[in-house]
Design a protein around this motif. Structure first.
Motif, PDB file in Angstrom:
ATOM      1  N   UNK A  76       0.829  -1.210   0.000  1.00 40.15           N
ATOM      2  CA  UNK A  76       0.000   0.000   0.000  1.00 40.15           C
ATOM      3  C   UNK A  76       0.860   1.256   0.000  1.00 40.15           C
ATOM      4  N   UNK A  77       1.984   1.197   0.693  1.00 38.52           N
ATOM      5  CA  UNK A  77       2.875   2.376   0.694  1.00 38.52           C
ATOM      6  C   UNK A  77       3.400   2.634  -0.714  1.00 38.52           C
ATOM      7  N   UNK A  78       3.788   1.571  -1.419  1.00 38.53           N
ATOM      8  CA  UNK A  78       4.311   1.750  -2.773  1.00 38.53           C
ATOM      9  C   UNK A  78       3.252   2.339  -3.699  1.00 38.53           C
ATOM     10  N   UNK A  79       1.984   1.970  -3.476  1.00 34.98           N
ATOM     11  CA  UNK A  79       0.925   2.402  -4.384  1.00 34.98           C
ATOM     12  C   UNK A  79       0.321   3.750  -3.977  1.00 34.98           C
ATOM     13  N   UNK A  80       0.128   3.948  -2.646  1.00 32.33           N
ATOM     14  CA  UNK A  80      -0.563   5.152  -2.175  1.00 32.33           C
ATOM     15  C   UNK A  80       0.342   6.132  -1.428  1.00 32.33           C
ATOM     16  N   UNK A  81       1.632   5.747  -1.223  1.00 37.72           N
ATOM     17  CA  UNK A  81       2.548   6.529  -0.392  1.00 37.72           C
ATOM     18  C   UNK A  81       2.028   6.663   1.039  1.00 37.72           C
ATOM     19  N   UNK A  82       1.225   5.724   1.443  1.00 34.23           N
ATOM     20  CA  UNK A  82       0.717   5.633   2.814  1.00 34.23           C
ATOM     21  C   UNK A  82       0.472   4.148   3.083  1.00 34.23           C
ATOM     22  N   UNK A  83       1.095   3.628   4.129  1.00 29.87           N
ATOM     23  CA  UNK A  83       1.042   2.183   4.377  1.00 29.87           C
ATOM     24  C   UNK A  83      -0.254   1.725   5.021  1.00 29.87           C
ATOM     25  N   UNK A  84      -1.170   2.655   5.340  1.00 25.71           N
ATOM     26  CA  UNK A  84      -2.437   2.289   5.933  1.00 25.71           C
ATOM     27  C   UNK A  84      -2.302   1.898   7.394  1.00 25.71           C
ATOM     28  N   UNK A  85      -3.406   1.441   7.973  1.00 27.16           N
ATOM     29  CA  UNK A  85      -3.422   1.021   9.375  1.00 27.16           C
ATOM     30  C   UNK A  85      -3.902  -0.420   9.460  1.00 27.16           C
ATOM     31  N   UNK A  86      -3.219  -1.201  10.268  1.00 28.30           N
ATOM     32  CA  UNK A  86      -3.624  -2.586  10.476  1.00 28.30           C
ATOM     33  C   UNK A  86      -4.473  -2.689  11.739  1.00 28.30           C
ATOM     34  N   UNK A  87      -5.378  -3.645  11.729  1.00 26.93           N
ATOM     35  CA  UNK A  87      -6.133  -3.974  12.938  1.00 26.93           C
ATOM     36  C   UNK A  87      -5.394  -5.116  13.612  1.00 26.93           C
ATOM     37  N   UNK A  88      -4.918  -4.876  14.842  1.00 26.27           N
ATOM     38  CA  UNK A  88      -4.093  -5.859  15.538  1.00 26.27           C
ATOM     39  C   UNK A  88      -4.715  -6.213  16.880  1.00 26.27           C
ATOM     40  N   UNK A  89      -4.459  -7.438  17.287  1.00 19.78           N
ATOM     41  CA  UNK A  89      -4.967  -7.903  18.580  1.00 19.78           C
ATOM     42  C   UNK A  89      -4.237  -7.212  19.714  1.00 19.78           C
ATOM     43  N   UNK A  90      -4.987  -6.738  20.717  1.00 18.57           N
ATOM     44  CA  UNK A  90      -4.382  -6.206  21.927  1.00 18.57           C
ATOM     45  C   UNK A  90      -3.916  -7.386  22.768  1.00 18.57           C
ATOM     46  N   UNK A  91      -2.616  -7.428  23.041  1.00 16.50           N
ATOM     47  CA  UNK A  91      -2.033  -8.600  23.672  1.00 16.50           C
ATOM     48  C   UNK A  91      -2.278  -8.663  25.162  1.00 16.50           C
ATOM     49  N   UNK A  92      -1.861  -9.797  25.717  1.00 19.94           N
ATOM     50  CA  UNK A  92      -1.913  -9.990  27.160  1.00 19.94           C
ATOM     51  C   UNK A  92      -0.747  -9.253  27.802  1.00 19.94           C
ATOM     52  N   UNK A  93      -0.783  -9.154  29.123  1.00 22.93           N
ATOM     53  CA  UNK A  93       0.275  -8.477  29.857  1.00 22.93           C
ATOM     54  C   UNK A  93       1.663  -8.954  29.506  1.00 22.93           C
ATOM     55  N   UNK A  94       1.916 -10.284  29.469  1.00 27.67           N
ATOM     56  CA  UNK A  94       3.257 -10.776  29.154  1.00 27.67           C
ATOM     57  C   UNK A  94       3.719 -10.454  27.735  1.00 27.67           C
ATOM     58  N   UNK A  95       2.810 -10.011  26.885  1.00 25.51           N
ATOM     59  CA  UNK A  95       3.171  -9.723  25.495  1.00 25.51           C
ATOM     60  C   UNK A  95       3.432  -8.231  25.302  1.00 25.51           C
ATOM     61  N   UNK A  96       4.007  -7.579  26.329  1.00 23.63           N
ATOM     62  CA  UNK A  96       4.169  -6.131  26.260  1.00 23.63           C
ATOM     63  C   UNK A  96       5.084  -5.711  25.116  1.00 23.63           C
ATOM     64  N   UNK A  97       6.083  -6.545  24.748  1.00 17.90           N
ATOM     65  CA  UNK A  97       6.958  -6.195  23.632  1.00 17.90           C
ATOM     66  C   UNK A  97       6.176  -6.116  22.339  1.00 17.90           C
ATOM     67  N   UNK A  98       5.324  -7.113  22.119  1.00 20.75           N
ATOM     68  CA  UNK A  98       4.433  -7.146  20.952  1.00 20.75           C
ATOM     69  C   UNK A  98       3.546  -5.903  20.944  1.00 20.75           C
ATOM     70  N   UNK A  99       2.969  -5.594  22.118  1.00 23.41           N
ATOM     71  CA  UNK A  99       2.033  -4.477  22.193  1.00 23.41           C
ATOM     72  C   UNK A  99       2.727  -3.141  21.985  1.00 23.41           C
ATOM     73  N   UNK A 100       3.914  -2.957  22.592  1.00 20.03           N
ATOM     74  CA  UNK A 100       4.653  -1.693  22.445  1.00 20.03           C
ATOM     75  C   UNK A 100       5.000  -1.444  20.984  1.00 20.03           C
ATOM     76  N   UNK A 101       5.379  -2.484  20.278  1.00 20.21           N
ATOM     77  CA  UNK A 101       5.748  -2.349  18.867  1.00 20.21           C
ATOM     78  C   UNK A 101       4.567  -1.797  18.066  1.00 20.21           C
ATOM     79  N   UNK A 102       3.394  -2.419  18.226  1.00 21.38           N
ATOM     80  CA  UNK A 102       2.231  -1.985  17.455  1.00 21.38           C
ATOM     81  C   UNK A 102       1.660  -0.668  17.963  1.00 21.38           C
ATOM     82  N   UNK A 103       1.800  -0.393  19.262  1.00 20.03           N
ATOM     83  CA  UNK A 103       1.359   0.906  19.771  1.00 20.03           C
ATOM     84  C   UNK A 103       2.165   2.033  19.143  1.00 20.03           C
ATOM     85  N   UNK A 104       3.480   1.841  19.034  1.00 15.91           N
ATOM     86  CA  UNK A 104       4.323   2.879  18.424  1.00 15.91           C
ATOM     87  C   UNK A 104       3.932   3.128  16.975  1.00 15.91           C
ATOM     88  N   UNK A 105       3.531   2.060  16.288  1.00 20.28           N
ATOM     89  CA  UNK A 105       3.124   2.210  14.894  1.00 20.28           C
ATOM     90  C   UNK A 105       1.714   2.787  14.762  1.00 20.28           C
TER      91      UNK A 105
END
Length: 655
Positions: free
Chosen positions: A485-514
């Motif tokens: 999508x970035x190559x076509x629209x110059x905007x990568x769009x937004x993904x819908x991602x699962x909100x993780x459990x407490x132990x998955x804070x690394x996963x959650x921080x990554x997607x929160x930053x994005x």
């Protein structure tokens, strides 16, 4: 001429009435194969199912290239089932079966047989159960082959290395029905099936160190894992312990043989590594249920064959890797063959060791290049050959390094950078990484000219090889679509991602930053929320998603809610993506993207992507019935249709 008299000798014949045996025999024929003739051909459509009368069958896997075929089993036992993989999707033979000597089989047309099972599930249950019982030796044979190239491991070596979380930290409490629905094993079961199973299920906990099953013990319980870890061990005749697998996925069946109508011999042991919580059903309760509802019993046998097929596939993959690890094996052999010419101090001896671990492969490539330029004549000659041999591995290494760099860029980004900018930078870094991957794309003309669309895709498992050193797994398929999508629209769009459990804070921080849209699912920490709070969160999510569409932002999500291998993809769609479209009030375009082989090693395969024509919800729903009713019917049809899209992506990749 019917074969009723012959079928009277089948192992399960005494469980069927004379009429049922006649119905089974009416569809059967006897076929004779000469020595070496093909009975089943790997990957061919499974048109027939066979039972061995006399002679024998040898099973082979074709592993491609010039490496020929690998024999993975042989049987001369009467009534051995041949071609039972035709009872499970994708209804293709898993191996090539060759006749050993003059071989006589009973043959049924697979489609006719399945139709008979649907009409008379009692017949289906016993045919399938017998197939299961008589095929488990294939799994034992595969494990024996794997064991020859494996390293014996003691279960105790795992037990001392873990610190464990209490059961209270395992996530939200679920009803038994909800738990069944998230387990891939129970995907084909109807709600009334699950309701009946819920009535005979109990939740049990077992402590670390407990043996749930020992070698030779006949299992009397069917178990599905809720939390914790279990080691699946193979015990040799010399009492050596080989850990075949570590079972830790929620919803994974960890003890299945008790659910078979025919008792299954056990050659394994099951040891609790981390305190576990399981859903447990007694064998006797299942048998009573099968007697009352034979259709449910038949469905269980189908799924147990599916489990057996998956286990066979996994262990045979390890055998093939051990047997045909081309780069590593070739380099090791060439060094051994040139041993007399190589100095005992040569650094060439380091190369196979460095190549064997992905974290040191870069050092191996640097060493090969250095010896190619600066080694003595023998070293230079061999290193130049090694440089050619390792090109696929080098591309894969650079791809993995690109993933690391992209992930680190996101994690270390400063707070002043906007999420949108970071998403676009992430897409550009992924594009650099994926430039080393062989990907074929078809249907780019179907991308809408304007934004504000919903892009859906079939979600594939990540290959474990691409787990980063910190155990973080980048979802390759969704990152690829963002890049596209970035190559076509110059905007990568937004993904819908699962909100993780407490132990998955690394996963959650990554997607929160994005700045992607988070959604609470059954796998999120929602245990302390009321029904009203959950409903409010869901409505808030739909409102946010609708606003993004109105603003012209592209949304990316998988309707499955889970990931699968290419050959199993997709599973039945959930309504989320289409509920977003309906709730938004703008009737956005929905763009289907089918992908193939993102779950494989890129050094061993090509990837396929097919973009289909977009549609609107108003195009597929008539509005003559309640919305949820129409949507449910549409999703049931569309999930099956989407499988044909995935097959297009497979065909594209394999061209």
């Amino acid at each position: 001429m019917t074969l009723t008299a012959t079928l009277h000798d089948l192992p399960f014949a005494d469980r069927l009435s004379e009429k049922e045996l006649e119905q089974l025999s009416a569809l059967a024929t006897i076929i004779t194969f000469n020595d070496g003739e093909v009975i089943t051909e790997q990957f061919a459509t499974s048109e027939n199912y066979y039972v061995l009368l006399s002679g024998g069958v040898a099973y082979q896997l074709n592993v491609g290239d010039q490496r020929g075929a690998l024999e993975v089993g042989k049987s001369i036992e009467q009534w051995t089932p041949i071609g039972w993989s035709g009872f499970r999707e994708p209804y293709r033979y898993a191996t090539t079966g060759l006749a050993v000597g003059t071989t006589e089989v009973i043959s049924w047309n697979n489609k006719e047989l399945r139709q008979l099972f649907d009409e008379y599930p009692q017949i289906g249950m016993h045919v399938l159960s017998s197939s299961l019982l008589l095929s488990t030796n294939l799994l034992s044979n595969a494990r024996e082959s794997w064991m020859q190239g494996a390293v014996a491991v003691s279960t105790s070596s795992f037990e001392a290395k873990n610190s464990y979380t209490s059961f209270q930290d395992k996530g939200p409490q679920q009803t038994v029905m909800d738990f069944f629905r998230q387990s891939s094993f129970f995907n084909p079961f109807a709600d009334w099936h699950l309701a009946k199973l819920s009535e005979i299920s109990t939740t049990k906990r077992y402590n670390a160190g407990m043996k749930l099953l020992t070698k030779g013990q006949v299992s009397d319980k069917f178990m599905v894992l809720k939390s914790g870890k279990v080691a699946l061990n193979y015990i040799t005749n010399n009492d050596e312990v080989y850990t075949s697998d570590i079972l830790q996925e929620t919803g994974q069946v960890i003890m299945w043989s008790a659910a078979s109508f025919d008792p299954i011999p056990n050659r394994m042991e099951l040891v609790v590594l981390e305190p576990i919580e399981v859903l447990e059903i007694n064998r006797i309760d299942l048998l009573v249920l099968y007697a009352e509802f034979p259709h449910l019993g038949m469905l269980f046998m189908y799924r147990l064959l599916w489990l057996l097929g998956s286990a066979l596939k996994a262990i045979r993959a390890q055998v093939i890797t051990q047997t045909f690890d081309r780069e590593f094996l070739t380099i090791q052999t060439m060094i051994e063959q040139a041993g007399a010419q190589i100095s005992v101090c040569s650094e060439l001896y380091k190369i196979p060791v460095l190549l064997s671990e992905k974290v040191t492969q870069g050092e191996a490539f640097d060493l090969i290049d250095s010896l190619s330029d600066h080694g003595d004549p023998t070293e230079q000659n061999l290193a130049n050959l090694f440089r050619k041999i390792t090109m696929p591995l080098r591309r894969e290494f650079l791809f993995l390094e690109g993933l690391k760099h992209m992930t680190n860029h996101v994690i270390t980004a400063k707070g002043h950078k906007s999420s949108k900018d970071l998403r676009n930078e992430c897409a550009q870094l992924f594009e650099r990484a994926v430039s080393y991957v062989d990907i074929k794309i078809d249907g780019l003309e179907n991308l809408p000219s304007s934004t504000g669309n919903i892009f859906i895709y079939n979600h594939l498992l990540n290959h474990p090889y691409y787990t980063l050193p910190n155990n973080f797994q980048i979802t390759l398929d969704s990152h690829f679509i963002s890049m596209l999508l970035y190559k076509f629209y110059k905007d990568s769009g937004m993904r819908v991602v699962r909100i993780g459990k407490g132990p998955e804070y690394g996963h959650q921080d990554y997607y929160n930053k994005l700045g992607h849209l988070g959604v609470f699912t059954q796998d999120s920490d929602t245990a302390n929320q009321t029904v009203e709070e959950k409903r409010a969160l869901r409505n808030k999510f739909f409102d946010e998603a609708g606003e993004k569409l109105k603003e012209g932002t592209n949304l990316i999500l998988s309707p499955e809610g889970t990931s699968r291998e290419t050959q199993q993809s997709p599973v039945e769609f959930k309504p989320g993506a289409f509920m977003i479209a309906n709730h938004s009030g703008v009737d956005p375009l929905i763009v289907p993207i089918a992908i193939a082989f993102f779950d494989k090693r890129i050094s061993k395969t090509k990837l396929g992507v097919v973009i289909k024509k977009p549609f609107r919800l108003s195009d597929v729903l008539e509005g003559k019935r309640p919305f949820k009713e129409e949507l449910r019917a549409f999703l049931s049809r569309y999930s099956k249709q989407y499988r044909s899209y995935v097959e297009e992506a497979i065909a594209l990749a394999e061209k």
